[in-house]
Design an enzyme around this catalytic site. Structure first.
Site, PDB file in Angstrom:
ATOM      1  N   ASP A 170       0.840  -1.201   0.000  1.00 47.54           N
ATOM      2  CA  ASP A 170       0.000   0.000   0.000  1.00 47.54           C
ATOM      3  C   ASP A 170       0.872   1.247   0.000  1.00 47.54           C
ATOM      4  O   ASP A 170       2.021   1.205  -0.451  1.00 47.54           O
ATOM      5  CB  ASP A 170      -0.940  -0.029   1.224  1.00 47.54           C
ATOM      6  CG  ASP A 170      -2.306   0.563   0.922  1.00 47.54           C
ATOM      7  OD1 ASP A 170      -2.361   1.744   0.550  1.00 47.54           O
ATOM      8  OD2 ASP A 170      -3.307  -0.143   1.062  1.00 47.54           O
TER       9      ASP A 170
ATOM     10  N   HIS B 133      -3.883   5.981   3.056  1.00 48.89           N
ATOM     11  CA  HIS B 133      -4.575   4.779   2.588  1.00 48.89           C
ATOM     12  C   HIS B 133      -4.007   3.511   3.236  1.00 48.89           C
ATOM     13  O   HIS B 133      -4.743   2.649   3.728  1.00 48.89           O
ATOM     14  CB  HIS B 133      -4.456   4.701   1.065  1.00 48.89           C
ATOM     15  CG  HIS B 133      -5.330   3.690   0.406  1.00 48.89           C
ATOM     16  ND1 HIS B 133      -4.943   2.376   0.219  1.00 48.89           N
ATOM     17  CD2 HIS B 133      -6.572   3.784  -0.139  1.00 48.89           C
ATOM     18  CE1 HIS B 133      -5.897   1.718  -0.406  1.00 48.89           C
ATOM     19  NE2 HIS B 133      -6.902   2.547  -0.647  1.00 48.89           N
TER      20      HIS B 133
ATOM     21  N   SER C 275     -11.108  -1.094  -1.442  1.00 48.83           N
ATOM     22  CA  SER C 275      -9.860  -1.037  -0.668  1.00 48.83           C
ATOM     23  C   SER C 275     -10.118  -1.262   0.812  1.00 48.83           C
ATOM     24  O   SER C 275      -9.264  -1.794   1.523  1.00 48.83           O
ATOM     25  CB  SER C 275      -9.181   0.330  -0.846  1.00 48.83           C
ATOM     26  OG  SER C 275      -8.534   0.421  -2.078  1.00 48.83           O
TER      27      SER C 275
END
Length: 691
Positions: free
Chosen positions: A68, A144, A471
């Protein structure tokens, strides 16, 4: 993995491709990155003695590798106060870099690496963007990766909230599992060469689960870096879990569709953040927002600016006339720019509040944000009513009333509108997605270098924020897979995947079929169903698949020898393989039949392995898809001991010879039911398509 990344001109690439030992050359592709309540919604509880958390030791001993944007190591979600020591088998490292050194790893965050060669070789990577900071290390500059990692395995954090909203105890799905971060995503995107290098290292380091909340559109498996890397992981006993993509509801938009990948779509929770719009005439529109506070705005004039082609209706940067919006509630249409960004634009031009209005493409989708000014999001049907009110009223006025957090009063789970849909393009005989999990309005950890919106202008600082996407769904399943792996450390990746898929829920918390908008969700939206961690830990039976069976599958879908070698690094003779495996069908936990022109029947073979109790008997229940006749033999499976494997066959006979305008696809399900325990219901969806 035998390969390398290089910066080549087109003539150099063509020359290298002519070398005898070079199998393939691929351009470096850019992929995109795709909680205080979700564990409760899924039935996980530390107080249930026989529950999944207790039985699995909260995931202790299992290592989840995450690819990520990096991680914020100081987040309370990664504290190691109650974590066990690092497993002795771990071979990973904590790589030093900008504002990150090896001392920042601990018994929770046990590994950290970053990969930037593909990023640096990209055409625009030489310049740092003015709006964002980037750390040349595993430290997360975008949020994220911190969010997804804490969703998978964050430890308990009491009184977690987002500026007062969603207050509760934050926990990941596997709070006892260790995590390792492999930073492959930068402000230019996530490059396939970096992803492949990270997957190689993660396998060698000793991860048990790989969680990839990134992807794009579907690709042939031999061109798909994640498919290639995940095949190697599967061979080494590592389960790879990936996001399905956010390109729904378009058919065949599903990404990460290799059969050895667990592909996860997104669903909703029954948690809402009401923020209604009350017109001056007393009528109301339902909206949602995580703008902090429970008070209403003042009643203000409503304005919806449509001024030529400068994008003012979308509230693009520089598009709003200050004189028209100052001190008013501004209506902004969805799409083109970010939801929270629209609010920042309104604020910069002096607007007092914002109503974010869904377009027809967004329908009633309700991903909320922690806006920088009082704001709410309304669905498409409500937006039509809003604009009608504005157009029919001389001086339209309204206020926004914030209702805080409401739990348990809305229907859920439902399939998220944005969740990518099947059927699979590259392998239509494999039903995708495999499963859905919570992915809408998920609260999880957030770095301290960003405000809760992620906008550079947002000076607020929080430990948690809200995000939506597949996600967010992916790490839910990665964490639950870690629980299964902790409880059953010898199980293969295929067995863990089968446990996840065959134990799913097909009905929502109101006892109705899971819906997709206004209609029941079909298998191309929901896959096998909604993840159920309590049942997944003890599925009774599993569909196991050995690595060589995937080779046979690739031969069966007519991949060439070179294409198969590219994916598997194995040289195969498909003619010999198919001779030895006549009537082959991959032992997948779902069943797919495709009747092309002239074909009216097919036989699907399956094997089930008993992982429940010895001396167990199961009988079959079939919900028959429309337009076919189904026969299963045998109708009872009698297992004498644990790990015994028995086979069955399914005959599907089409009642028609071709697709009609009304029916080109139908679906049903097949369930093996334990004769003495209602807990064991091993359910497989059946998908039938006429070509």
């Amino acid at each position: 993995m035998d390969g390398f990344a290089a910066l080549l001109s087109e003539p150099e690439s063509e020359t290298l491709l002519g070398v005898r030992d070079v199998i393939a050359i691929r351009p470096d592709r850019v992929l995109e990155i795709q909680t205080t309540y979700s564990y409760k919604f899924l039935g996980l509880s530390a107080s249930i003695n026989g529950g999944a958390w207790v039985r699995s030791g909260f995931g202790q001993g299992t290592i989840i590798g995450v690819l990520d944007t990096g991680i914020w190591p100081e987040s309370p979600s990664f504290d190691d106060k109650h974590m066990p020591l690092v497993p002795k088998r771990w071979r990973g490292v904590c790589q030093d870099g900008e504002k990150f050194d090896s001392s920042m790893c601990n018994n929770k965050l046990i590994g950290a690496r970053f990969y930037a060669k593909g990023h640096h070789a990209s055409c625009n990577a030489g310049e740092r963007p003015p709006a964002f900071m980037e750390y040349v290390s595993v430290r997360d500059a975008h949020g994220h990766g911190t969010h997804t990692t804490s969703t998978a395995a964050g430890v308990s954090v009491p009184r977690a909230n987002v500026l007062g909203n969603g207050v509760g105890e934050a926990r990941g799905m596997a709070p006892g599992a260790h995590v390792a971060m492999y930073k492959v995503c930068w402000y230019t995107g996530c490059y396939s060469s970096d992803i492949l290098a990270a997957m190689d290292d993660a396998i060698r380091d000793g991860v048990d689960i790989l969680s990839l909340s990134l992807g794009g559109f579907p690709l042939p498996l031999y061109d798909d870096t994640i498919a290639i890397g995940s095949f190697r992981a599967m061979e080494k006993g590592v389960l790879v879990v990936c996001a399905a993509g956010n390109n729904g509801p378009m058919p065949s938009s599903i990404a990460n569709e290799a059969p050895w990948i667990t592909t996860v779509g997104a669903s909703t929770l029954d948690r809402r953040f009401p923020a209604i719009v009350r017109f001056a005439n007393g009528k109301v529109l339902y909206g949602e927002s995580m703008f902090p506070g429970h008070n209403a705005t003042k009643e203000l004039e409503l304005v919806y600016v449509i001024a030529g082609e400068n994008g003012s209706e979308f509230c693009l940067k520089g598009s709003l006339p200050r004189a028209k919006v100052q001190g008013k509630i501004v209506v902004c249409d969805r799409t083109l720019n970010g939801r929270a960004e629209k609010g920042q634009v309104v604020k910069s031009f002096g607007g007092a509040a914002m109503i974010l209005a869904n377009k027809e493409i967004n329908l009633e989708e309700n991903s909320v944000d922690v806006h920088v000014l009082p704001a709410t999001l309304i669905g498409y049907s409500e937006s039509l009513r809003l604009k009608n009110y504005i157009n029919s009223t001389k001086t339209p006025r309204a206020r926004i009333e914030f209702g805080g957090t409401v739990i348990g009063k809305s229907r859920a789970p439902m399939v998220a509108l944005f969740s990518s849909r099947g059927p699979s393009i590259t392998s239509p005989t494999i039903l995708k997605p495999d499963i859905v999990a919570p992915g809408v309005n998920i609260i999880a950890a957030w770095p301290q270098n960003l405000g809760p919106t992620g906008l550079p202008e947002d000076s607020r600082r929080v430990n948690f924020t809200v995000l939506s996407g597949t996600s967010m769904a992916c790490p839910h399943v990665s964490g639950i897979a870690a629980l299964i792996r902790s409880a059953h450390p010898t199980w293969s990746p295929a067995a863990v995947k089968s446990a996840l898929m065959t134990s799913t829920d097909a009905i929502d918390h109101w006892g109705k079929p899971i819906s997709d908008g206004l209609k029941p969700a079909d298998v191309f939206a929901v896959g096998s169903g909604h993840v159920n961690p309590e049942r997944a830990l003890n599925p009774g039976l599993v569909y196991n698949i050995m690595p060589d069976e995937y080779l046979t599958h690739l031969c069966s879908i007519r991949y060439t020898r070179t294409q198969i070698f590219t994916i598997t690094h194995r040289s195969v003779n498909c003619r010999d393989i198919m001779k030895k495996n006549k009537g082959f069908s991959l032992n997948y936990p779902s069943l797919t039949a495709i009747f092309r022109q002239g074909k009216t029947n097919t036989v699907i073979k399956r094997r089930l392995t008993n992982v429940g109790s010895p001396n167990s008997t199961y009988f079959v229940e079939v919900f028959t898809p429309e337009g076919v006749k189904v026969r299963v033999e045998p109708q009872h499976l009698m297992f004498n001991h644990v790990y015994q494997t028995l086979s069955y066959r399914v005959w599907l006979i089409s009642r028609k010879r071709r697709a009609t305008k009304t029916v080109i696809h139908s679906q049903g399900h097949l369930t093996w039911v334990h004769t003495h325990s209602s807990h064991y219901r091993v359910r497989s969806p059946i998908s039938v398509t006429w070509g």
